[in-house]
Design a protein around this motif. Structure first.
Motif, PDB file in Angstrom:
ATOM      1  N   GLY A  32       4.927  -3.644   2.198  1.00  0.00           N
ATOM      2  CA  GLY A  32       4.391  -3.007   3.389  1.00  0.00           C
ATOM      3  C   GLY A  32       3.568  -1.775   3.077  1.00  0.00           C
ATOM      4  N   TYR A  33       3.702  -0.741   3.907  1.00  0.00           N
ATOM      5  CA  TYR A  33       2.884   0.462   3.854  1.00  0.00           C
ATOM      6  C   TYR A  33       3.819   1.670   3.790  1.00  0.00           C
ATOM      7  N   ILE A  34       3.689   2.469   2.724  1.00  0.00           N
ATOM      8  CA  ILE A  34       4.516   3.662   2.536  1.00  0.00           C
ATOM      9  C   ILE A  34       3.632   4.887   2.742  1.00  0.00           C
ATOM     10  N   GLN A  35       3.982   5.729   3.691  1.00  0.00           N
ATOM     11  CA  GLN A  35       3.146   6.866   4.035  1.00  0.00           C
ATOM     12  C   GLN A  35       3.296   8.020   3.051  1.00  0.00           C
ATOM     13  N   SER A  36       2.267   8.844   3.012  1.00  0.00           N
ATOM     14  CA  SER A  36       2.194   9.973   2.084  1.00  0.00           C
ATOM     15  C   SER A  36       3.399  10.901   2.233  1.00  0.00           C
ATOM     16  N   GLY A  37       3.829  11.465   1.099  1.00  0.00           N
ATOM     17  CA  GLY A  37       4.896  12.453   1.125  1.00  0.00           C
ATOM     18  C   GLY A  37       6.269  11.890   1.372  1.00  0.00           C
ATOM     19  N   SER A  38       6.462  10.593   1.128  1.00  0.00           N
ATOM     20  CA  SER A  38       7.741   9.933   1.387  1.00  0.00           C
ATOM     21  C   SER A  38       8.492   9.641   0.090  1.00  0.00           C
ATOM     22  N   THR A  39       9.773   9.365   0.236  1.00  0.00           N
ATOM     23  CA  THR A  39      10.609   8.864  -0.852  1.00  0.00           C
ATOM     24  C   THR A  39      11.252   7.565  -0.390  1.00  0.00           C
ATOM     25  N   LEU A  40      11.068   6.502  -1.172  1.00  0.00           N
ATOM     26  CA  LEU A  40      11.731   5.230  -0.895  1.00  0.00           C
ATOM     27  C   LEU A  40      12.947   5.137  -1.806  1.00  0.00           C
ATOM     28  N   LYS A  41      14.137   5.065  -1.190  1.00  0.00           N
ATOM     29  CA  LYS A  41      15.381   5.051  -1.961  1.00  0.00           C
ATOM     30  C   LYS A  41      15.936   3.635  -2.074  1.00  0.00           C
ATOM     31  N   ASN A  42      16.990   3.517  -2.871  1.00  0.00           N
ATOM     32  CA  ASN A  42      17.560   2.200  -3.170  1.00  0.00           C
ATOM     33  C   ASN A  42      18.196   1.524  -1.971  1.00  0.00           C
ATOM     34  N   ASP A  43      18.463   2.269  -0.911  1.00  0.00           N
ATOM     35  CA  ASP A  43      19.008   1.652   0.298  1.00  0.00           C
ATOM     36  C   ASP A  43      17.926   0.992   1.142  1.00  0.00           C
ATOM     37  N   GLY A  44      16.671   1.048   0.662  1.00  0.00           N
ATOM     38  CA  GLY A  44      15.559   0.432   1.378  1.00  0.00           C
ATOM     39  C   GLY A  44      14.953   1.302   2.456  1.00  0.00           C
ATOM     40  N   GLN A  45      15.481   2.519   2.625  1.00  0.00           N
ATOM     41  CA  GLN A  45      15.007   3.433   3.652  1.00  0.00           C
ATOM     42  C   GLN A  45      13.979   4.411   3.071  1.00  0.00           C
ATOM     43  N   VAL A  46      13.055   4.811   3.927  1.00  0.00           N
ATOM     44  CA  VAL A  46      12.020   5.766   3.545  1.00  0.00           C
ATOM     45  C   VAL A  46      12.388   7.120   4.150  1.00  0.00           C
ATOM     46  N   TYR A  47      12.404   8.157   3.298  1.00  0.00           N
ATOM     47  CA  TYR A  47      12.780   9.510   3.724  1.00  0.00           C
ATOM     48  C   TYR A  47      11.625  10.477   3.431  1.00  0.00           C
ATOM     49  N   PRO A  48      11.525  11.567   4.215  1.00  0.00           N
ATOM     50  CA  PRO A  48      10.546  12.608   3.863  1.00  0.00           C
ATOM     51  C   PRO A  48      10.952  13.268   2.546  1.00  0.00           C
ATOM     52  N   ARG A  49       9.967  13.574   1.731  1.00  0.00           N
ATOM     53  CA  ARG A  49      10.269  14.297   0.491  1.00  0.00           C
ATOM     54  C   ARG A  49      10.638  15.736   0.826  1.00  0.00           C
ATOM     55  N   SER A  50      11.697  16.209   0.213  1.00  0.00           N
ATOM     56  CA  SER A  50      12.159  17.588   0.473  1.00  0.00           C
ATOM     57  C   SER A  50      11.367  18.568  -0.361  1.00  0.00           C
ATOM     58  N   ILE A  89       0.856  -1.182   0.000  1.00  0.00           N
ATOM     59  CA  ILE A  89       0.000   0.000   0.000  1.00  0.00           C
ATOM     60  C   ILE A  89       0.896   1.237   0.000  1.00  0.00           C
ATOM     61  N   VAL A  90       0.649   2.129  -0.964  1.00  0.00           N
ATOM     62  CA  VAL A  90       1.441   3.355  -1.108  1.00  0.00           C
ATOM     63  C   VAL A  90       0.486   4.542  -1.070  1.00  0.00           C
ATOM     64  N   GLU A  91       0.642   5.400  -0.077  1.00  0.00           N
ATOM     65  CA  GLU A  91      -0.221   6.573   0.020  1.00  0.00           C
ATOM     66  C   GLU A  91       0.135   7.613  -1.048  1.00  0.00           C
ATOM     67  N   ARG A  92      -0.607   8.723  -1.052  1.00  0.00           N
ATOM     68  CA  ARG A  92      -0.432   9.786  -2.045  1.00  0.00           C
ATOM     69  C   ARG A  92       0.974  10.391  -2.018  1.00  0.00           C
ATOM     70  N   ASN A  93       1.371  10.916  -3.193  1.00  0.00           N
ATOM     71  CA  ASN A  93       2.558  11.775  -3.317  1.00  0.00           C
ATOM     72  C   ASN A  93       3.848  11.112  -2.831  1.00  0.00           C
ATOM     73  N   VAL A  94       3.980   9.839  -3.126  1.00  0.00           N
ATOM     74  CA  VAL A  94       5.195   9.092  -2.801  1.00  0.00           C
ATOM     75  C   VAL A  94       6.044   8.927  -4.058  1.00  0.00           C
ATOM     76  N   VAL A  95       7.360   8.985  -3.897  1.00  0.00           N
ATOM     77  CA  VAL A  95       8.307   8.693  -4.978  1.00  0.00           C
ATOM     78  C   VAL A  95       9.080   7.441  -4.597  1.00  0.00           C
ATOM     79  N   ILE A  96       9.094   6.479  -5.504  1.00  0.00           N
ATOM     80  CA  ILE A  96       9.855   5.236  -5.314  1.00  0.00           C
ATOM     81  C   ILE A  96      10.979   5.224  -6.336  1.00  0.00           C
ATOM     82  N   TYR A  97      12.211   5.092  -5.878  1.00  0.00           N
ATOM     83  CA  TYR A  97      13.355   5.102  -6.778  1.00  0.00           C
ATOM     84  C   TYR A  97      13.354   3.868  -7.687  1.00  0.00           C
ATOM     85  N   PRO A  98      14.056   3.933  -8.822  1.00  0.00           N
ATOM     86  CA  PRO A  98      14.182   2.762  -9.693  1.00  0.00           C
ATOM     87  C   PRO A  98      14.835   1.583  -8.966  1.00  0.00           C
TER      88      PRO A  98
END
Length: 219
Positions: A201-219, A186-195
């Protein structure tokens, strides 16, 4: 209204709104989609045409001759269905959707302006307004063990009662090229997932999922 639906989708951008409004969880709409398409087809606007048995298409939509569309399917207005797209049945597209080269759809709801343009697979999934899959991105819908697919809500593992269920992708989500979303993601609104990301799992709104597997706030 189900709070999860509120967190994911603007229902004004889909003909699936009545279906999603009458279920407790959005994934419960997927087993009902085939019957809902038949119901919806009886009351489509006048600018929709049945171009093949159980395939209805809105005005302004372009479909390449090499696309294969098995009904039931309802395709909105001003869509672009490109070379070798494959609709396996039970597909509901909004307006201005792009389904591209060698993309396969099965038992899905795509809101307005979704793009699945290059070598994508989306099975048993819902994609919100302006969601975009990069080339080769896959929404997997079946576990290798074949057992029930679970989701994570509020950190708790929750059964869906389904053994085929892909992803719920919120409005304005960008999924990078060749990423794979595991069943029940499940991926909430306004998320960016890297190539090249494996996503679960569940990715919260306004996040960025990077290749290191970590979820960061979008800047």
């Amino acid at each position: 209204m189900n709070p999860l639906i509120d967190q994911l989708f603007d229902l004004s951008h889909s003909l699936a709104a009545p279906l999603l409004q009458r279920v407790n969880h959005p994934w419960e709409a997927l087993p009902q989609l085939a019957a809902y398409l038949q119901e919806l087809a009886k009351n489509l606007p006048a600018d929709f045409e049945e171009i093949a048995p159980q395939v209805w298409v809105g005005k302004g939509t372009y479909i390449e001759k090499t696309a294969l569309i098995n009904g039931p399917a309802i395709i909105g207005r001003n869509c672009e269905i490109r070379h070798a797209a494959y609709f396996r049945s039970n597909v509901l597209l909004g307006d201005e959707v792009v389904v591209g080269n060698s993309t396969e759809l099965k038992n899905v709801i795509l809101f307005d302006k979704v793009q699945v343009p290059h070598f994508n697979y989306a099975g048993d999934s819902i994609l919100g307004y302006k969601a975009h899959l990069g080339a080769g991105a896959i929404l997997a819908n079946f576990k290798s063990t074949g057992d029930e697919i679970h989701v994570y809500l509020d950190g708790k593992k929750t059964g869906t009662g389904l053994n085929k269920f892909g992803s719920l992708i919120g409005d304005h989500v960008e999924v990078g090229c060749n990423s794979v979303l595991f069943p029940g993601t499940i991926v909430e609104r306004n998320v960016v997932i890297y190539p090249l990301c494996p996503v679960r799992g569940y990715i919260q709104s306004g996040s960025t999922l990077k290749n290191d597997g970590q979820v960061y706030p979008r800047s």
